[in-house]
Design a protein around this motif. Structure first.
Motif, short mmCIF file in Angstrom:
data_model
loop_
_atom_site.label_atom_id
_atom_site.label_comp_id
_atom_site.label_asym_id
_atom_site.label_seq_id
_atom_site.Cartn_x
_atom_site.Cartn_y
_atom_site.Cartn_z
N SER A 173 35.06 20.25 -11.33
CA SER A 173 34.74 21.29 -12.32
C SER A 173 33.23 21.49 -12.43
N LYS A 179 46.84 22.29 -21.27
CA LYS A 179 46.49 23.51 -20.54
C LYS A 179 46.68 23.32 -19.03
N SER A 180 46.38 22.13 -18.55
CA SER A 180 46.61 21.87 -17.13
C SER A 180 48.11 21.87 -16.82
N ALA A 231 49.09 25.48 -16.63
CA ALA A 231 48.67 26.08 -15.36
C ALA A 231 49.63 25.69 -14.24
N SER A 266 38.46 15.30 -10.81
CA SER A 266 38.60 16.63 -11.42
C SER A 266 37.35 17.01 -12.20
N TRP A 277 40.44 21.82 -17.30
CA TRP A 277 41.90 21.83 -17.22
C TRP A 277 42.38 22.45 -15.91
N GLU A 278 41.64 23.44 -15.40
CA GLU A 278 42.03 24.07 -14.15
C GLU A 278 41.83 23.13 -12.96
N SER A 279 40.69 22.45 -12.95
CA SER A 279 40.44 21.50 -11.86
C SER A 279 41.38 20.30 -11.94
N LEU A 280 41.75 19.91 -13.17
CA LEU A 280 42.71 18.81 -13.34
C LEU A 280 44.08 19.20 -12.80
N SER A 281 44.50 20.43 -13.06
CA SER A 281 45.80 20.87 -12.54
C SER A 281 45.78 20.95 -11.02
N GLN A 282 44.68 21.40 -10.43
CA GLN A 282 44.58 21.45 -8.97
C GLN A 282 44.60 20.04 -8.37
N SER A 326 55.98 20.73 -14.26
CA SER A 326 54.65 20.16 -14.49
C SER A 326 54.70 18.65 -14.73
#
Length: 166
Positions: free
Chosen positions: A117, A43-44, A47, A113, A125-130, A56
């Motif tokens: 979060s 998911k990351s 994103a 991450s 997953w969002e904080s990991l992608s950032q 990615s």
């Protein structure tokens, strides 16, 4: 079921068999829940694909290389009951193996991450992608921590022991 099929189509067995992706999944996994860890990582990646289509995996590799550590610090505690002989903690820099450095870098990305979060109440997953995006641009908390460790090692370089730590 649709989400799982979508992930396997986009990120097939070629990416799952990659050693760094495997290592990241293993470090992300809790209590043997491999499928959940894979979902979070993919998911990351998705994103990152929304903002940077098809990049990615490249961002992931750039982030891992940017946070890879070459030197670690071991803290030698101050001696007990000696007369004014080093009444402070001593930092001993150590050269570590490249594989261990990659593992430490991945762990630091995952740790920051998770902290992000928890603080901002966003999904992992969002904080990991950032965090991966910031690390690939040589910015962020993890890269700053790496530079501070190397700066501390540089200030204590007279105590360097040239043994490779595994």
């Amino acid at each position: 079921m649709l989400v799982k099929e979508k992930n396997t189509k986009i990120y097939g067995s070629r990416i799952k068999s990659d050693p760094l992706v495997k290592k990241t999944i293993n470090l992300l996994m809790k209590d043997g829940k491999r499928s959940k860890a894979e979902k979070v990582l993919f998911k990351s990646f998705q994103a990152l694909d929304k903002d940077f289509p098809g990049q990615s995996i490249n961002i992931f590799y750039l982030a891992i290389i940017a946070v890879k550590q070459d030197i670690a610090i071991r803290v030698k505690p101050k001696p007990k009951k000696r007369r004014n002989k080093q009444s402070f903690n001593v930092y001993l820099p150590r050269v570590i193996s490249p594989i261990r450095g990659l593992g430490l870098g991945i762990r630091s990305i995952l740790k920051s991450s998770k902290e992000r979060s928890h603080q901002s109440f966003t999904p992992l997953w969002e904080s990991l992608s950032q965090e991966l995006l910031q690390a690939s641009q040589n910015k962020g908390e993890v890269v700053a921590k790496r530079y501070s460790v190397s700066k501390l090692a540089l200030s204590n370089k007279r105590r360097v022991h040239f043994t490779i730590r595994r």
